[in-house]
Design an enzyme around this catalytic site. Structure first.
Site, PDB file in Angstrom:
ATOM      1  N   CYS A  48       0.782  -1.301  -0.146  1.00 16.06           N
ATOM      2  CA  CYS A  48      -0.134  -0.003   0.103  1.00 16.06           C
ATOM      3  C   CYS A  48       0.702   1.166  -0.023  1.00 16.06           C
ATOM      4  CB  CYS A  48      -0.952  -0.010   1.290  1.00 16.06           C
ATOM      5  SG  CYS A  48       0.077  -0.073   2.568  1.00 16.06           S
TER       6      CYS A  48
ATOM      7  N   CYS B  40      -1.298  -4.931   7.784  1.00 20.52           N
ATOM      8  CA  CYS B  40      -0.921  -3.582   8.179  1.00 20.52           C
ATOM      9  C   CYS B  40      -0.256  -3.847   9.475  1.00 20.52           C
ATOM     10  CB  CYS B  40      -2.337  -2.776   8.501  1.00 20.52           C
ATOM     11  SG  CYS B  40      -3.444  -2.909   6.963  1.00 20.52           S
TER      12      CYS B  40
HETATM   13 FE1  FES Z   1      -1.139   0.357   4.274  1.00 26.12          FE
HETATM   14 FE2  FES Z   1      -2.768  -0.730   6.088  1.00 26.12          FE
HETATM   15  S1  FES Z   1      -3.361  -0.328   4.242  1.00 26.12           S
HETATM   16  S2  FES Z   1      -0.681  -0.419   6.409  1.00 26.12           S
END
Ligand code: FES
Length: 125
Positions: free
Chosen positions: A33, A102
């Site tokens: 992400c 995450c």
């Molecule tokens: Fe990136 Fe949670 S979506 S750390």
């Protein structure tokens, strides 16, 4: 959905910020992400006496960062090295499966900070 603990640590994160003259730092990014977590630690006699984080990430990443700093504060380096990402997620009462990655940032960033400290202070246990 998120547990009460996750919401609490997201809305009121503990130990946010940076430490002036930190003894060591750890940083890790999540390639999935692009989120980034940074941890500063202050160590005295092999004990983490202060720890702060800055996380540019989602609610689960911020809650995990907050939780890992709470757990690690006051622990010896050896104890903190044993902290796992799963332990952080468990301490938050669990995370939704899609958000487990995450929480991986938290313990990993801490471990990097400890590695940095050990590089600078090979004499400390
Ligand atoms: Fe990136 Fe949670 S979506 S750390």
């Amino acid at each position: 959905m998120y547990t009460k603990k996750v919401k609490d640590h997201f809305m009121n994160p503990r130990n946010v910020g940076s430490i002036e003259n930190a003894d060591a730092q750890g940083e890790i990014g999540n390639p999935q992400c692009g989120d980034i977590m940074h941890i500063d630690i202050k160590v005295e006699n092999g004990v983490i006496v202060d720890i702060k984080f800055q996380t540019f990430g989602c609610a689960a990443a911020i809650a995990s960062s907050s939780m890992v700093t709470e757990i690690a504060k006051g622990k010896t380096l050896i104890e903190a090295e044993k902290l796992t990402n799963q332990m952080v997620a468990d301490a938050l009462g669990g995370l939704p499966p899609a958000k487990m990655h995450c929480s991986n940032l938290a313990a990993d960033a801490l471990h990097r900070a400890i590695q940095d400290y050990r590089r600078k202070h090979p004499e400390v246990e």
